[in-house]
Design a protein around this motif. Structure first.
Motif, short mmCIF file in Angstrom:
data_model
loop_
_atom_site.label_atom_id
_atom_site.label_comp_id
_atom_site.label_asym_id
_atom_site.label_seq_id
_atom_site.Cartn_x
_atom_site.Cartn_y
_atom_site.Cartn_z
N VAL A 93 45.10 42.51 2.31
CA VAL A 93 44.67 42.77 3.68
C VAL A 93 43.19 43.17 3.67
N GLU A 94 42.46 42.72 4.68
CA GLU A 94 41.06 43.11 4.80
C GLU A 94 40.99 44.53 5.35
N VAL A 95 40.17 45.36 4.68
CA VAL A 95 40.02 46.77 5.07
C VAL A 95 38.55 47.12 5.20
N GLU A 96 38.32 48.29 5.74
CA GLU A 96 36.95 48.76 5.97
C GLU A 96 36.85 50.20 5.46
N ILE A 97 35.70 50.52 4.87
CA ILE A 97 35.49 51.89 4.41
C ILE A 97 35.28 52.77 5.62
N HIS A 98 36.15 53.76 5.76
CA HIS A 98 36.11 54.67 6.89
C HIS A 98 35.29 55.92 6.56
N GLN A 99 35.39 56.38 5.29
CA GLN A 99 34.72 57.63 4.91
C GLN A 99 34.48 57.64 3.40
N LEU A 100 33.36 58.21 2.98
CA LEU A 100 33.05 58.42 1.57
C LEU A 100 32.82 59.92 1.38
N GLU A 101 33.69 60.56 0.62
CA GLU A 101 33.54 62.01 0.42
C GLU A 101 34.15 62.43 -0.90
N ASN A 102 33.49 63.37 -1.58
CA ASN A 102 33.98 63.94 -2.84
C ASN A 102 34.43 62.86 -3.83
N ASN A 103 33.63 61.81 -3.96
CA ASN A 103 33.95 60.72 -4.89
C ASN A 103 35.22 59.97 -4.51
N ARG A 104 35.62 60.06 -3.27
CA ARG A 104 36.80 59.31 -2.80
C ARG A 104 36.37 58.31 -1.74
N ILE A 105 37.07 57.20 -1.76
CA ILE A 105 36.82 56.15 -0.78
C ILE A 105 38.04 56.11 0.14
N ILE A 106 37.82 56.44 1.39
CA ILE A 106 38.92 56.45 2.36
C ILE A 106 38.75 55.21 3.24
N ILE A 107 39.83 54.43 3.33
CA ILE A 107 39.75 53.15 4.06
C ILE A 107 40.64 53.17 5.28
N LYS A 108 40.39 52.18 6.15
CA LYS A 108 41.30 51.92 7.28
C LYS A 108 41.41 50.42 7.43
N GLN A 109 42.49 50.02 8.05
CA GLN A 109 42.78 48.59 8.20
C GLN A 109 41.93 47.96 9.28
N ALA B 38 41.28 48.40 -4.23
CA ALA B 38 40.65 47.48 -3.27
C ALA B 38 39.35 46.98 -3.88
N GLU B 39 38.93 45.80 -3.44
CA GLU B 39 37.71 45.19 -3.96
C GLU B 39 36.66 45.17 -2.86
N PHE B 40 35.50 45.73 -3.18
CA PHE B 40 34.35 45.71 -2.28
C PHE B 40 33.21 45.06 -3.05
N GLY B 41 32.70 43.96 -2.53
CA GLY B 41 31.71 43.19 -3.27
C GLY B 41 32.41 42.55 -4.45
N ASP B 42 31.94 42.80 -5.63
CA ASP B 42 32.60 42.25 -6.81
C ASP B 42 33.17 43.33 -7.72
N LYS B 43 33.32 44.54 -7.18
CA LYS B 43 33.85 45.65 -7.95
C LYS B 43 35.18 46.12 -7.38
N ILE B 44 36.02 46.62 -8.28
CA ILE B 44 37.33 47.13 -7.89
C ILE B 44 37.27 48.66 -7.88
N TYR B 45 37.79 49.27 -6.81
CA TYR B 45 37.76 50.72 -6.65
C TYR B 45 39.15 51.24 -6.34
N GLU B 46 39.36 52.49 -6.70
CA GLU B 46 40.58 53.17 -6.26
C GLU B 46 40.29 53.76 -4.89
#
Length: 153
Positions: free
Chosen positions: A137-153, A117-125
């Motif tokens: 699809v547009e998504v939102e960051i739900h949680q940031l933990e242990n170097n993981r990005i958890i998203i929700k729709q 997924a792309e947030f700003g101008d960077k691509i993340y796993e």
């Protein structure tokens, strides 16, 4: 002739033990063979000579092997093989810098449950806890933990 065989076996055994200690660190076949050759030389000494002579051969062999092993440890050879540096960095330590919960972005690949997924101008796993999310699809960051990005729709 038996002295030549006994001395030859003892010298071969001692040389193999020396090779083991100096050049081949760890207990390997070389060291085991060295002790077997030394033991075989001692066995032949007990077979062919009086017990007093054989005990002298045994004592000299044990002393020579102990001296060789002590020399190997004392010479500092092991320092060449030991790890002296430590790793203090970790992978992706700054991966989440600039991201915050609630930030919006767009999926670049299908998220099932992992994807890009792309947030700003960077691509993340990213990872989805809500299951499959299609690409684009547009998504939102739900949680940031242990170097993981958890998203929700």
């Amino acid at each position: 002739m038996t002295w030549v065989i006994i001395i030859g076996l003892l010298l071969i055994g001692l040389a193999l033990v020396l090779l083991e200690v100096i050049f081949v660190p760890g207990t390997t076949l070389v060291g085991v063979l060295g002790f077997l050759f030394s033991g075989l030389g001692i066995f032949f000494a007990f077979q062919n000579y009086a017990s007093q002579t054989a005990l002298i051969v045994l004592g000299a062999t044990v002393l020579a092997n102990v001296v060789v092993i002590f020399y190997g440890f004392k010479s500092g050879v092991w320092k060449r093989f030991s790890l002296k540096d430590t790793i203090s960095n970790r992978t992706y330590d700054d991966r989440l810098v600039g991201l915050q919960v609630g930030q919006r972005g767009k999926t670049l690949s299908d998220i099932k449950p992992y994807g890009k997924a792309e947030f700003g101008d960077k691509i993340y796993e990213v990872k989805s806890n809500s299951g499959f999310i299609s690409a684009g699809v547009e998504v939102e960051i739900h949680q940031l933990e242990n170097n993981r990005i958890i998203i929700k729709q």
